[in-house]
Design an enzyme around this catalytic site. Sequence first.
Site, short mmCIF file in Angstrom:
data_model
loop_
_atom_site.label_atom_id
_atom_site.label_comp_id
_atom_site.label_asym_id
_atom_site.label_seq_id
_atom_site.Cartn_x
_atom_site.Cartn_y
_atom_site.Cartn_z
N GLU A 49 25.08 2.33 101.49
CA GLU A 49 24.08 3.28 101.02
C GLU A 49 24.68 4.34 100.11
OE1 GLU A 49 21.15 4.64 104.08
OE2 GLU A 49 22.35 3.33 105.34
N CYS A 80 25.96 10.90 96.12
CA CYS A 80 26.80 10.83 97.32
C CYS A 80 27.15 9.36 97.52
CB CYS A 80 26.00 11.38 98.49
SG CYS A 80 26.81 11.19 100.09
N CYS A 97 32.57 2.53 109.34
CA CYS A 97 33.70 3.45 109.45
C CYS A 97 34.41 3.20 110.77
CB CYS A 97 33.22 4.91 109.39
SG CYS A 97 34.57 6.10 109.37
N CYS A 101 33.37 8.91 115.09
CA CYS A 101 32.83 10.24 115.45
C CYS A 101 31.50 10.05 116.18
CB CYS A 101 32.66 11.11 114.20
SG CYS A 101 34.17 11.26 113.24
N CYS A 153 27.85 10.52 114.38
CA CYS A 153 27.63 9.96 113.04
C CYS A 153 27.10 8.52 113.11
CB CYS A 153 28.95 10.01 112.27
SG CYS A 153 28.91 9.15 110.70
N CYS A 202 23.16 14.13 105.87
CA CYS A 202 24.51 13.90 106.37
C CYS A 202 24.51 13.14 107.68
CB CYS A 202 25.20 15.24 106.65
SG CYS A 202 25.53 16.17 105.18
N1 SAH Z 1 34.19 10.33 106.56
C1 SAH Z 1 34.13 11.52 105.82
C2 SAH Z 1 33.03 11.57 104.80
C3 SAH Z 1 31.66 11.04 105.19
S1 SAH Z 1 30.65 11.98 106.26
C4 SAH Z 1 34.05 12.70 106.74
O1 SAH Z 1 33.83 12.53 107.92
O2 SAH Z 1 34.27 13.81 106.26
C5 SAH Z 1 30.06 13.39 105.32
C6 SAH Z 1 29.85 14.62 106.21
O3 SAH Z 1 28.72 14.46 107.10
C7 SAH Z 1 31.04 14.90 107.11
O4 SAH Z 1 31.31 16.28 107.15
C8 SAH Z 1 30.53 14.43 108.45
O5 SAH Z 1 31.26 14.95 109.51
C9 SAH Z 1 29.09 14.89 108.39
N2 SAH Z 1 28.23 14.28 109.40
C10 SAH Z 1 28.36 13.08 110.01
N3 SAH Z 1 27.35 12.88 110.88
C11 SAH Z 1 26.57 13.98 110.84
C12 SAH Z 1 25.35 14.36 111.48
N4 SAH Z 1 24.77 13.55 112.38
N5 SAH Z 1 24.82 15.55 111.18
C13 SAH Z 1 25.39 16.37 110.26
N6 SAH Z 1 26.54 16.06 109.61
C14 SAH Z 1 27.11 14.88 109.89
FE1 SF4 Z 2 33.48 8.10 109.70
FE2 SF4 Z 2 31.18 9.35 110.16
FE3 SF4 Z 2 33.43 10.27 111.25
FE4 SF4 Z 2 33.04 10.51 108.59
S1 SF4 Z 2 31.84 11.50 110.22
S2 SF4 Z 2 34.92 9.81 109.65
S3 SF4 Z 2 31.90 8.61 108.20
S4 SF4 Z 2 32.48 8.27 111.71
#
Ligand code: SAH
Ligand code: SF4
Length: 343
Positions: free
Chosen positions: A92, A105, A112, A116, A119, A333
């Site tokens: 996406e 973006c 991934c 986390c 996410c 995000c």
């Molecule tokens: N993997 C990288 C970039 C992709 S995520 C990273 O983690 O930084 C882009 C941003 O969205 C990151 O700051 C991530 O932590 C945040 N993010 C992920 N899941 C989210 C959620 N459910 N609500 C708000 N931000 C989120």
């Molecule tokens: Fe991966 Fe999502 Fe964690 Fe970014 S926030 S490192 S995309 S699992």
Amino acid sequence: MSSNETLVGQTLRELKELLVSWNEPAYRGDQLARWLYRPVASIDEMSNLPVELRDRLAQEMVHHPCMIQTVRQSIDGTRKYLLALGDGQLIESVFIPETDRATVCISTQVGCQMGCTFCATGARGFARNLTAGEIVDQILQVALDVGSIPTNVVYMGMGEPLANFAALLKSIEIINSPWGLNIGIRQITVSTCGLVPGIRRLQEAGLGLTLAVSLHAADDEKRSRIMPINRTFGLDELLQTLHGYVRATNRRITIEYALMAGFNDTKEDARSLIRILKGLLCHVNLIPVNPIQKGIHQRPQSSEVKKFLSWLQRGGLEVSIRKERGGDIEAACGQLKGQWEET
Ligand code: SAH
Ligand code: SF4
């Protein structure tokens, strides 16, 4: 499909080498690059290349490694793209128009590995890294759809950019070069969950881009609970690395902090955050979390978000609240997962 066979994703030098190996003059490489990194849908449109060369390129090479499968548009104008890759994998990308800029973006991996807990991309597991061509082509697909090259690029889609380092660097070269997409380095942001060796390598690459770091918690115990990477690179090491990065690059770092009700939004959390960020040249971006599952990681009330903001401000931090875009189409995000249910 190897990345060599796709045209988008090749540097000017590689294109020249390819064409010289086909007994073409090197300047054809310049001409080809100029077409490739503009919103051009087909090789047929490359009018200053001889017809025989266009035919051979069309037969032997893949022009665009990504294909738009579906687009959804938010009421705020944000557009979310589901793109199909050559092997059928789906990723996406998101287009975010604003008054003074237009941001894309982009994703760097299918899924991934970082896991986390908040996410959607992490929850979906990991399939593979994207090639530089697949990273760059996301911007071209969006440009073809909206009619112009965006002004800004953020590596904040699916995947961890620093876990796909070589392709990341090559894609940045193509996006930033005058022969490529020609987007200014200051208009490019790379976001990482905190891969310390990758941050050091990025520092050594000496690029003037903006580094964004997903912090989300200000003590090791909490951060490890939501971000497994913290068990490998804890906060002390991460923050030391960020201080080194600022010293070497003189660039302000963006700290991303997703606020989760009752988990990391208390006065005590604000105090810890102020303490660990003291003296670091940074800007804190607060993101009210977008819940991906019922039950855990709930979004705080906006009054709580404002309270947290003012605590940080009073503690001397530079801080803002990220304006949510595309929430109604799951383009915000953390909501990207590369799988669309029919709506
Ligand atoms: N993997 C990288 C970039 C992709 S995520 C990273 O983690 O930084 C882009 C941003 O969205 C990151 O700051 C991530 O932590 C945040 N993010 C992920 N899941 C989210 C959620 N459910 N609500 C708000 N931000 C989120
Ligand atoms: Fe991966 Fe999502 Fe964690 Fe970014 S926030 S490192 S995309 S699992």
